[in-house]
Design an enzyme around this catalytic site. Sequence first.
Site, short mmCIF file in Angstrom:
data_model
loop_
_atom_site.label_atom_id
_atom_site.label_comp_id
_atom_site.label_asym_id
_atom_site.label_seq_id
_atom_site.Cartn_x
_atom_site.Cartn_y
_atom_site.Cartn_z
N ASN A 234 -6.06 5.27 10.10
CA ASN A 234 -5.70 3.94 10.65
C ASN A 234 -5.81 3.28 12.45
O ASN A 234 -5.43 2.98 12.67
CB ASN A 234 -4.50 3.59 9.96
CG ASN A 234 -2.80 4.31 10.29
OD1 ASN A 234 -3.62 5.60 9.86
ND2 ASN A 234 -2.46 4.01 10.69
N SER B 260 -4.53 -1.94 0.13
CA SER B 260 -3.49 -2.61 0.39
C SER B 260 -4.15 -4.15 0.44
O SER B 260 -5.22 -4.18 1.55
CB SER B 260 -2.61 -2.95 1.91
OG SER B 260 -1.89 -3.38 1.97
N ALA B 261 -3.29 -6.09 0.77
CA ALA B 261 -4.18 -6.10 0.74
C ALA B 261 -4.08 -7.48 2.75
O ALA B 261 -4.99 -7.63 2.53
CB ALA B 261 -3.75 -8.47 -0.06
N HIS B 262 -2.90 -6.74 3.04
CA HIS B 262 -2.78 -7.29 4.26
C HIS B 262 -3.66 -7.15 5.30
O HIS B 262 -3.66 -7.54 6.33
CB HIS B 262 -1.50 -7.34 4.70
CG HIS B 262 -0.83 -6.82 4.93
ND1 HIS B 262 -0.72 -5.99 6.65
CD2 HIS B 262 -0.48 -5.34 4.31
CE1 HIS B 262 -0.05 -5.08 6.54
NE2 HIS B 262 0.21 -4.52 5.21
N THR C 256 9.10 -8.69 -11.76
CA THR C 256 8.40 -9.87 -12.33
C THR C 256 7.84 -9.74 -11.07
O THR C 256 7.68 -9.10 -9.87
CB THR C 256 9.42 -10.77 -12.14
OG1 THR C 256 10.67 -11.30 -12.98
CG2 THR C 256 8.30 -12.06 -11.90
N GLY D 168 0.97 -0.92 -0.14
CA GLY D 168 -0.30 -0.06 0.04
C GLY D 168 0.99 1.31 -0.19
O GLY D 168 0.33 2.59 -1.23
N GLN E 110 -7.43 1.23 4.77
CA GLN E 110 -7.94 0.38 6.27
C GLN E 110 -10.17 0.43 5.72
O GLN E 110 -10.53 0.41 6.10
CB GLN E 110 -7.86 1.77 6.44
CG GLN E 110 -6.53 1.66 7.73
CD GLN E 110 -6.56 0.23 8.55
OE1 GLN E 110 -7.38 -0.48 8.64
NE2 GLN E 110 -4.91 0.30 8.64
N CYS F 213 3.39 1.79 12.28
CA CYS F 213 4.68 2.29 11.18
C CYS F 213 5.22 2.91 12.65
O CYS F 213 6.89 3.88 12.36
CB CYS F 213 4.55 3.32 10.58
SG CYS F 213 4.00 1.91 8.92
#
Length: 368
Positions: free
Chosen positions: A148, A196-198, A234, A69, A176, A321
């Site tokens: 967040n 963001s996926a996580h 990749t 993200g 979020q 963070c």
Amino acid sequence: MLYLDNAATTKIDDSVFEAMLPYLKDSYGNPSSMHKKGIEAKKAINDARKSIAKHLNCSHDSLVFTQSGTMAINLAIKGLSMMNQNKTEIITTKIDHKATISTCKYLETQGFKVTYLDVNREGYINLEDLRKAITTKTLLVSIIWANNEIGVIQNVSEILKVTKEKGVYLHLDAVQMLPHYSIDLESLPVDLMSFSAHKLFGPKGIGLLYHRPGMALSPLIHGATQEFGLNAGTENVSGIIGFSKAVENAYTYYHKKQEALKEKTDLLEKKLLETFPCYINGPKSNRLPGLLSVSFKDQKGHELAYELSKKGIYVSTGSACNESSIELSHVIKAITDDTPGVIRFSLAYDLTNEDIDYIIQSLKDLLE
């Protein structure tokens, strides 16, 4: 164990893990290779992109997969700024994620002027302040949709009206927001949006940037032409597959559970306020379900978090963070002059009333 740090990251869903497995083991081809395994991987990426685009209600070729993200936010802000250096002013807020603020701080060293909007005690920006801050040199407004740390949800439809009226670009950090609410980019036609996926029970190491079709962005990484030339290297095939499955799960299941999640959060809030000398940071309503930022008077947040972890209760002191620092986060500093011990509880869907009682008793043991 009570894991109450879901705003930092979530446990990967079993169905997401299962969807990823074939691309970690058997379907391991490089998507740029022109043979069966490569073509197989490329098709899987294309299908995943189309699936996410269907849920977000946007064109699939307006979605760029990134490594996080944070990278999506960087690509949105830097990528647009580098292509439009005739306009050198950017507007964000004092409570945006460090990914946005640090990117803006960097651009200030490159000749850009950045305005950091104040917020009120609940974390909302003032629309009139935004309107006044926009000049003929303003290129972009970048806003965190749902914060967040304190969970405030900005009125982005009104913000969009202002940016459209003034003719400037709008980027929304929706990292979020997507775990909790369905997003329709046809109904909310912003220029850029990052994900963001996580945060939604998907894998780490994969993010996503939406950009309005036809927008010109400068890549951050130069190399080959992956991701429409905007993210060389990749592709993380298994991560992309996992992201797609996580989005599908969110729209199918998790978005329907928000009222129940809110009820559990409200119960935890009620018991905390009844039991301890504390107060809630951020808004009293229109807050992200599951997120609760609590200030405990005469306490140190990092010490409370450490002691709770020894009791199997995992919380945060603010943004993940900031965990290497014991200073009050920039978000809390922006909404209050106090320096209390801040704990962020971010719940998932499995918390029970008995778990809440255990949290309260554990805090009683510590504070007494």
